[in-house]
Design a protein around this motif. Structure first.
Motif, short mmCIF file in Angstrom:
data_model
loop_
_atom_site.label_atom_id
_atom_site.label_comp_id
_atom_site.label_asym_id
_atom_site.label_seq_id
_atom_site.Cartn_x
_atom_site.Cartn_y
_atom_site.Cartn_z
N PRO A 56 0.82 -1.20 0.00
CA PRO A 56 0.00 0.00 0.00
C PRO A 56 0.86 1.26 0.00
O PRO A 56 1.82 1.34 0.77
CB PRO A 56 -0.80 -0.09 1.30
CG PRO A 56 -0.69 -1.50 1.74
CD PRO A 56 0.54 -2.08 1.14
N PRO A 91 -4.37 2.10 0.14
CA PRO A 91 -5.02 1.27 1.17
C PRO A 91 -6.39 1.83 1.51
O PRO A 91 -6.55 3.04 1.67
CB PRO A 91 -4.07 1.38 2.37
CG PRO A 91 -3.29 2.63 2.14
CD PRO A 91 -3.24 2.88 0.66
N LYS A 125 -10.18 1.27 3.85
CA LYS A 125 -10.70 0.67 5.08
C LYS A 125 -11.00 -0.78 4.77
O LYS A 125 -11.69 -1.09 3.81
CB LYS A 125 -11.96 1.41 5.52
CG LYS A 125 -12.42 1.02 6.90
CD LYS A 125 -13.55 1.98 7.31
CE LYS A 125 -14.08 1.69 8.69
NZ LYS A 125 -14.77 0.45 8.87
N GLU A 126 -10.44 -1.65 5.59
CA GLU A 126 -10.42 -3.06 5.20
C GLU A 126 -11.79 -3.70 5.14
O GLU A 126 -12.70 -3.33 5.87
CB GLU A 126 -9.51 -3.87 6.15
CG GLU A 126 -10.20 -4.42 7.39
CD GLU A 126 -10.34 -3.38 8.51
OE1 GLU A 126 -10.77 -3.76 9.58
OE2 GLU A 126 -10.03 -2.20 8.29
N ASP A 163 -4.53 -5.75 7.93
CA ASP A 163 -5.71 -4.99 7.50
C ASP A 163 -5.45 -4.16 6.25
O ASP A 163 -6.25 -4.14 5.32
CB ASP A 163 -6.14 -4.02 8.61
CG ASP A 163 -6.76 -4.75 9.79
OD1 ASP A 163 -7.03 -5.96 9.65
OD2 ASP A 163 -6.97 -4.11 10.83
N GLU A 164 -4.30 -3.45 6.24
CA GLU A 164 -4.07 -2.49 5.15
C GLU A 164 -3.74 -3.18 3.82
O GLU A 164 -3.66 -2.52 2.79
CB GLU A 164 -2.98 -1.49 5.55
CG GLU A 164 -1.58 -2.05 5.66
CD GLU A 164 -1.29 -2.73 7.01
OE1 GLU A 164 -2.23 -3.04 7.76
OE2 GLU A 164 -0.10 -2.95 7.29
#
Ligand SMILES: [Zn+2]
Length: 307
Positions: free
Chosen positions: A142, A163, A165-166, A182-183
């Protein structure tokens, strides 16, 4: 850069095999004021020689067959597709990889997290690496620019993963989800030409942060999440269905919807990944008129343009 929209619908396409929502029913009857669509597939090229796919849709076989530019050229077995960039592990974005398993050499650009989901947890994807030198997986990160590289090794278009928001695909186990970064789960992309023109690709996004707003200000053409018109749209077909935002999609309409949030953008704005339930598909409807009046376009299969 040449951009082809080979497919423009969300997962399930339009009409969807098991759906009799107002749109799907009316399209099958032949009374719908709108067009059928296959699942989202974008292809880009700097020179019409090497092509790069943004994700790989379940409809990819017929999408590639419909356009001679993707046919084998010099050898009996070959392809002008040099690489594929993955922005998520959602099934409607990765299942097409399994269709491209016939011993071709190409690169797949994906974060280590997405590679782990596909290659460690889903053994079928090993079909892409049955022989040495078949698919080369390239790590991306990212925020870090990378080049799309032709089969001859020439750096062509320049990409930056954004990236978001997951949002994890529902098929990932709870335990596995805890181990993933997450990213690295969900990305947008900006793709830049040698002349500095920028394409933005955001087919799944549930929140537009200030940073993303700033980044979008420098984009010339944006392909944006047009999955749902309203947050509770799916509940029209199934009472227990989740809200659009819960499954990672910002609705088009409403106070915080993309139509309003992105009203000030100067870019050419195109909705893609449109779900079959979305009233936007009906070109005789007020929703379609409203987005067109706001300067947006609703992508159709087969569109192509230069940037
Ligand atoms: Zn439907």
């Amino acid at each position: 850069m040449r951009i082809k929209l080979l497919g423009t619908a969300a997962g399930g396409a339009f009409p969807q095999w098991n759906c009799a929502c107002r749109n799907c029913r009316s399209l099958r009857k032949g009374s719908f004021a709108g067009k059928p669509r296959s699942q989202l597939q974008v292809a880009i090229s700097q020179n019409d020689k090497s092509w790069y796919l943004l994700n790989a849709s379940p409809d990819i076989r017929s999408q590639l067959e419909r356009d001679p530019v993707f046919y084998p050229r010099r050898q009996v077995r070959s392809t002008p597709i040099a690489g594929i960039v993955l922005t998520s592990a959602d099934l409607d974005q990765v299942l097409g990889l399994l269709t491209l398993r016939e011993f071709e050499q190409f690169r797949i650009y994906a974060t280590p997290t997405l590679q782990r989901i596909l290659r460690e947890d889903n053994s079928m994807f090993a079909a892409l690496n049955r022989v040495p030198g078949q698919v080369t997986w390239v790590d991306i990160a990212p925020g870090e620019r990378f080049s799309l590289v032709s089969k001859k090794g020439e750096a062509e278009l320049c990409c930056t993963p954004v990236p978001l928001k997951e949002h994890a695909p529902s098929y990932i186990s709870h335990q596995r989800r805890l181990e993933l970064k997450d990213e690295e789960l969900l990305l947008g992309l900006t793709i830049e030409t040698a002349a500095g023109r920028r394409l933005g690709y955001f087919p799944a996004i549930c929140e537009i942060s200030q940073e993303i707003m700033k980044m979008l200000a420098g984009i010339d053409v944006i392909l944006f999440d047009g999955t749902f018109w309203s947050n509770n749209e799916l509940q029209g077909v199934r009472a227990t269905a989740p809200m659009a935002r819960e499954i990672g999609h910002l609705p088009v309409s409403g106070a915080e919807g993309s139509l309003e949030r992105l009203a000030g953008l100067k870019a050419r704005k195109i909705y893609v990944h449109v779900n079959n339930t979305n009233p936007l598909l009906n070109e005789a409807g007020r929703e379609y008129r409203q987005v067109r009046a706001a300067g947006w376009e609703v992508a159709e299969d087969g569109w192509e343009f230069e940037l």
